[in-house]
Design an enzyme around this catalytic site. Structure first.
Site, PDB file in Angstrom:
ATOM      1  N   ASP A  26       0.827  -1.216   0.000  1.00 42.87           N
ATOM      2  CA  ASP A  26       0.000   0.000   0.000  1.00 42.87           C
ATOM      3  C   ASP A  26       0.857   1.261   0.000  1.00 42.87           C
ATOM      4  OD1 ASP A  26      -2.407   1.434   0.065  1.00 42.87           O
ATOM      5  OD2 ASP A  26      -2.452   1.499   2.247  1.00 42.87           O
ATOM      6  N   SER A  37      -7.435   5.502  -0.056  1.00 38.44           N
ATOM      7  CA  SER A  37      -7.548   4.212  -0.732  1.00 38.44           C
ATOM      8  C   SER A  37      -8.996   3.749  -0.698  1.00 38.44           C
ATOM      9  CB  SER A  37      -6.659   3.166  -0.055  1.00 38.44           C
ATOM     10  OG  SER A  37      -5.304   3.541  -0.104  1.00 38.44           O
ATOM     11  N   GLN A  55      -4.737  -1.172  -7.102  1.00 34.21           N
ATOM     12  CA  GLN A  55      -5.434  -0.349  -6.116  1.00 34.21           C
ATOM     13  C   GLN A  55      -6.156   0.793  -6.820  1.00 34.21           C
ATOM     14  OE1 GLN A  55      -3.432   2.597  -3.272  1.00 34.21           O
ATOM     15  NE2 GLN A  55      -3.889   0.886  -1.899  1.00 34.21           N
TER      16      GLN A  55
END
Length: 285
Positions: free
Chosen positions: A199, A223, A273
């Site tokens: 991440d 996110s 993502q």
């Protein structure tokens, strides 16, 4: 730096508080919103504790719903959706104050052999030729604060990674990394560490083609979802290359994807993502 590695492992580990209910510790230096990689990593460890030792995570798909509070621990409810001969599927719900902050599905597989291929290692400078990354954040105070969370890693960014964008700069970004200490022997924990790091930096690629720094204060950033495919357990105490790029942005959202390779060229993992990159509207007088 072994102390920093041990502290990260302790953060990602979870304790059982009831059947199929686990609790993850809060980040001790944290103030504000929980880092998404922490929640993903802890959730993956919780899911791993509900399957056999021979079954290893090969994929996870997570949705972020609410920002987590770093002042609180996080509970993880594990739902045993499927147990087969080769695969097991788990749903993991992360909760704070009884409200879900993340839903994640993870799949686990017993090791087996089969056809193999992978994306080739990109033609990037080797880590030995690069300058070590530091906590300056390329001149960004917010990025510098964020990097303090990753003292358990050594970084070798390929320039201009981490530098404040002064002009549109489309194209992939490259980051070499390895643990700054001894890697855990547990494949499940090594996978959780890679999930934690996966991440890091991804959303920066969604703004590079526009020349707008992610941490400029001009964007509302968060996110939205995160997917990770673990092709094999990472070694982590050897150099790995994280390649990131953004194929699309629009509607206040940006899509990023990445690959992980070891220095020998093996394709270890893949990640994708989607994040919120909404321009901040000026307040009317």
């Amino acid at each position: 730096m072994d102390d920093e590695v041990e502290a990260m492992i302790a953060l990602l580990d979870v304790e059982q508080v009831a059947p199929d209910l686990w609790r993850g510790a809060r980040y001790p230096r944290g103030r504000g919103r929980v880092f998404g990689g922490q929640v993903i990593g802890q959730a993956l460890v919780a899911g791993s504790r509900s399957v056999g030792e021979s079954q290893q995570a090969h994929s996870l798909h997570a949705y972020f719903m609410r920002p987590g509070d770093e002042e609180q621990a996080i509970d993880y409810r594990v739902l045993r959706d499927f147990d087969g001969r080769s695969f097991a599927t788990r749903r993991i719900v992360a909760l704070q104050s009884e409200a879900p902050i993340l839903n994640m599905t993870a799949s686990f597989q017993r090791p087996e052999s089969g056809l193999e291929h992978g994306v080739p290692l990109p033609d990037a400078p080797s880590p030995e030729t690069l300058v070590a990354g530091d906590e300056s954040g390329g001149g960004s105070p917010l990025m510098a604060h964020f990097l303090k969370r990753f003292r358990a890693f050594e970084f070798r960014p390929v320039p201009p990674f981490g530098e404040i964008a002064s002009a549109a700069r489309p194209g992939p970004s490259y980051l070499w990394f390895r643990l700054a200490g001894t890697a855990p022997t547990s494949p499940a924990m090594r996978s959780a560490i890679l999930a934690y790091l996966s991440d890091f930096g991804l959303l920066t690629t969604t703004v590079l083609p526009h020349g707008v720094p992610l941490f400029s204060g001009k964007l509302q950033v968060a996110s939205l979802d995160h997917s990770l495919w673990l092709h094999e357990p990472p070694a982590l105490d050897q150099w790995m290359l994280f390649t990131m790029e953004s194929p699309w942005a629009g509607g206040g959202r940006g899509l990023a994807r990445g690959t992980f390779h070891n220095q020998d060229g093996r394709h270890i993992a893949s990640v994708a993502q989607e994040g919120l990159i909404r321009p901040v509207q000026p307040r009317s007088a």
